[in-house]
Design a protein around this motif. Structure first.
Motif, PDB file in Angstrom:
ATOM      1  N   ASP A 183       7.205  11.206  19.263  1.00 46.08           N
ATOM      2  CA  ASP A 183       7.834  11.997  20.039  1.00 46.08           C
ATOM      3  C   ASP A 183       7.946  11.397  21.486  1.00 46.08           C
ATOM      4  N   LEU A 184       9.182  11.543  22.048  1.00 42.51           N
ATOM      5  CA  LEU A 184       9.190  11.050  23.434  1.00 42.51           C
ATOM      6  C   LEU A 184       8.496  12.013  24.349  1.00 42.51           C
ATOM      7  N   PRO A 185       7.545  11.437  25.545  1.00 46.61           N
ATOM      8  CA  PRO A 185       6.938  12.268  26.241  1.00 46.61           C
ATOM      9  C   PRO A 185       7.865  13.234  27.210  1.00 46.61           C
ATOM     10  N   TYR A 186       7.649  14.605  27.394  1.00 47.33           N
ATOM     11  CA  TYR A 186       8.495  15.455  28.293  1.00 47.33           C
ATOM     12  C   TYR A 186       8.381  14.911  29.772  1.00 47.33           C
ATOM     13  N   ALA A 187       9.454  14.796  30.431  1.00 53.25           N
ATOM     14  CA  ALA A 187       9.330  14.445  31.907  1.00 53.25           C
ATOM     15  C   ALA A 187      10.422  15.016  32.573  1.00 53.25           C
ATOM     16  N   SER A 188       9.893  15.818  33.831  1.00 54.33           N
ATOM     17  CA  SER A 188      11.509  16.225  34.295  1.00 54.33           C
ATOM     18  C   SER A 188      12.062  15.240  35.320  1.00 54.33           C
ATOM     19  N   THR A 189      13.333  15.090  35.142  1.00 53.26           N
ATOM     20  CA  THR A 189      14.163  14.109  35.809  1.00 53.26           C
ATOM     21  C   THR A 189      15.225  14.435  36.922  1.00 53.26           C
ATOM     22  N   ALA A 190      15.622  13.553  37.663  1.00 56.47           N
ATOM     23  CA  ALA A 190      16.958  13.689  38.531  1.00 56.47           C
ATOM     24  C   ALA A 190      17.527  12.435  38.783  1.00 56.47           C
ATOM     25  N   TYR A 191      18.484  12.033  37.864  1.00 54.31           N
ATOM     26  CA  TYR A 191      19.253  10.886  38.083  1.00 54.31           C
ATOM     27  C   TYR A 191      20.566  11.262  38.814  1.00 54.31           C
ATOM     28  N   TYR A 192      21.053  10.649  39.719  1.00 52.76           N
ATOM     29  CA  TYR A 192      22.445  10.893  40.493  1.00 52.76           C
ATOM     30  C   TYR A 192      22.829   9.792  41.542  1.00 52.76           C
ATOM     31  N   ALA A 193      24.036   9.868  41.785  1.00 50.28           N
ATOM     32  CA  ALA A 193      24.471   9.145  43.088  1.00 50.28           C
ATOM     33  C   ALA A 193      25.474  10.290  43.777  1.00 50.28           C
ATOM     34  N   THR A 194      25.383  10.133  44.973  1.00 50.58           N
ATOM     35  CA  THR A 194      26.308  10.842  45.632  1.00 50.58           C
ATOM     36  C   THR A 194      26.640  10.351  47.168  1.00 50.58           C
ATOM     37  N   ASP A 195      27.780  10.640  47.704  1.00 48.01           N
ATOM     38  CA  ASP A 195      28.017  10.354  49.107  1.00 48.01           C
ATOM     39  C   ASP A 195      28.248  11.639  50.017  1.00 48.01           C
ATOM     40  N   GLY A 196      27.515  12.758  49.397  1.00 51.89           N
ATOM     41  CA  GLY A 196      27.615  14.044  49.939  1.00 51.89           C
ATOM     42  C   GLY A 196      28.930  14.849  49.956  1.00 51.89           C
ATOM     43  N   LYS A 197      30.006  14.147  49.225  1.00 57.37           N
ATOM     44  CA  LYS A 197      31.367  14.630  48.995  1.00 57.37           C
ATOM     45  C   LYS A 197      31.311  14.459  47.383  1.00 57.37           C
ATOM     46  N   ASP A 198      31.383  13.584  46.723  1.00 56.67           N
ATOM     47  CA  ASP A 198      31.611  13.238  45.740  1.00 56.67           C
ATOM     48  C   ASP A 198      30.083  12.931  44.693  1.00 56.67           C
ATOM     49  N   SER A 199      29.794  13.220  43.584  1.00 58.16           N
ATOM     50  CA  SER A 199      28.646  12.764  42.849  1.00 58.16           C
ATOM     51  C   SER A 199      28.975  12.150  41.406  1.00 58.16           C
ATOM     52  N   ILE A 200      28.123  11.223  41.136  1.00 58.44           N
ATOM     53  CA  ILE A 200      28.065  10.881  39.854  1.00 58.44           C
ATOM     54  C   ILE A 200      26.757  11.204  39.370  1.00 58.44           C
ATOM     55  N   THR A 201      26.784  11.748  37.921  1.00 55.02           N
ATOM     56  CA  THR A 201      25.467  11.866  37.281  1.00 55.02           C
ATOM     57  C   THR A 201      25.168  10.836  36.541  1.00 55.02           C
ATOM     58  N   ILE A 202      23.816  10.824  36.273  1.00 50.92           N
ATOM     59  CA  ILE A 202      23.384   9.433  35.476  1.00 50.92           C
ATOM     60  C   ILE A 202      22.440  10.032  34.310  1.00 50.92           C
ATOM     61  N   HIS A 203      22.673   9.752  33.114  1.00 51.70           N
ATOM     62  CA  HIS A 203      21.983  10.209  31.819  1.00 51.70           C
ATOM     63  C   HIS A 203      21.441   9.067  31.052  1.00 51.70           C
ATOM     64  N   PRO A 204      20.406   9.099  30.927  1.00 53.74           N
ATOM     65  CA  PRO A 204      19.709   8.079  29.980  1.00 53.74           C
ATOM     66  C   PRO A 204      20.426   8.019  28.640  1.00 53.74           C
ATOM     67  N   LEU A 205      20.397   6.977  28.143  1.00 48.15           N
ATOM     68  CA  LEU A 205      20.943   7.017  26.491  1.00 48.15           C
ATOM     69  C   LEU A 205      19.543   6.221  25.725  1.00 48.15           C
ATOM     70  N   TYR A 206      19.522   6.882  24.527  1.00 52.75           N
ATOM     71  CA  TYR A 206      18.578   6.358  23.427  1.00 52.75           C
ATOM     72  C   TYR A 206      19.131   5.900  22.308  1.00 52.75           C
ATOM     73  N   ILE A 207      18.484   5.102  21.583  1.00 51.02           N
ATOM     74  CA  ILE A 207      18.956   4.667  20.295  1.00 51.02           C
ATOM     75  C   ILE A 207      17.754   4.804  19.224  1.00 51.02           C
TER      76      ILE A 207
END
Length: 280
Positions: A183-207
């Protein structure tokens, strides 16, 4: 050596020895509307390193000193479980280590340009079990904190405020819900990019599957492998970053300033030192 690390090395060795191909899974609906930009410049020496993919070129990479520290000392404990380990001639050490590094680069597409300033830190605390057996030393991670942040600053165009890229994760063994070895270990994460107005969320991908030399799909030995990251604005995918076969897939209909910001995010992700933090 960490048991998880040993397994990952074994799985990786078997993976490449069998001439299999592992790559990020790009959704068909997205790939048909995206540009596939192969990234060149990641291999070889990091001195005078520069990346190029599609119309995007980075200036010479400027890296600061990589700083790391490691502290290991014998654990003093009178708990019954620790006393039992000593009875079997197994010694326990406390382990603490930290790593820090930074880098910066400029990225341009021939018309637009932005500067990127990145900083990466990693902290780990755990235990090391030492014995005279064939295993020698085995480490156990109790806590990890990883923080990668980057400022993306427009240089010759105006597109709102500078963007901030954040990739943070925290692992606490006491909160880990993984129960099986693979099993993958559980970790709390926060992945994103923002300019204060618009935001891009970033999601890890696994195979979980790889393709053999004969074109046959087979299940990957061990836990799922991190293959890349998916970038989204609201519910729409705008880019996929493949870290196994360095490639940036980018949605064709983005405006040019957003494409440059997306390219800067992709380059920063590919250049950071650590990827699959909790399985290294």
């Amino acid at each position: 050596m960490n048991i998880n690390t040993t397994l990952r090395i074994l799985f990786a060795t078997m993976l490449f020895a069998s001439c299999t191909v592992a790559k990020v899974a790009v959704p068909d609906a997205f790939s048909s509307q995206a540009e596939e930009l192969r990234v060149k410049g990641l291999q070889g020496f990091t001195f005078n390193q520069s990346l190029n993919f599609g119309p995007y070129i980075t200036g010479e990479m400027k890296r600061g000193w990589d700083m790391s520290s490691k502290w290991q000392a014998s654990q003093i404990s009178f708990r019954p479980q620790d006393q039992l380990l000593r009875f079997f001639n197994i010694q326990t050490d406390n382990l603490r280590q930290t790593e820090k590094n930074k880098f910066q680069f400029a990225i341009r597409d021939g018309k637009l340009m932005a500067d990127v300033f990145a900083f990466e830190t990693f902290t780990e605390r755990g235990k090391v079990y030492k014995s005279n057996s064939i295993f020698g030393e085995v480490s156990q991670t109790n806590y990890q904190h990883y923080d990668f942040s980057a400022a993306i600053v427009p240089y010759n165009y105006s597109h709102g405020q500078p963007w901030k890229l954040v990739m943070q994760s925290e692992y606490d063994r006491r909160k880990d819900t993984a129960r099986n070895l693979l099993d993958l270990p559980y970790a709390s994460t926060a992945y994103y990019a923002t300019d204060g107005k618009d935001s891009i969320t970033i999601h890890p991908l696994y195979i979980k599957n790889v393709t053999t030399g004969g074109g046959k799909s087979t299940k990957l030995l061990g836990p799922p492998m991190l293959s890349g990251y998916e970038l989204r604005i609201e519910d729409g995918v705008i880019a996929v970053v493949d870290i196994l076969q360095p490639t940036v897939w980018m949605y064709k209909e983005l405006d040019e300033p957003t494409k440059l910001v997306t390219a800067a995010i992709g380059a920063a992700i590919l250049l950071k030192r650590k990827q699959e933090v909790h399985n290294e």
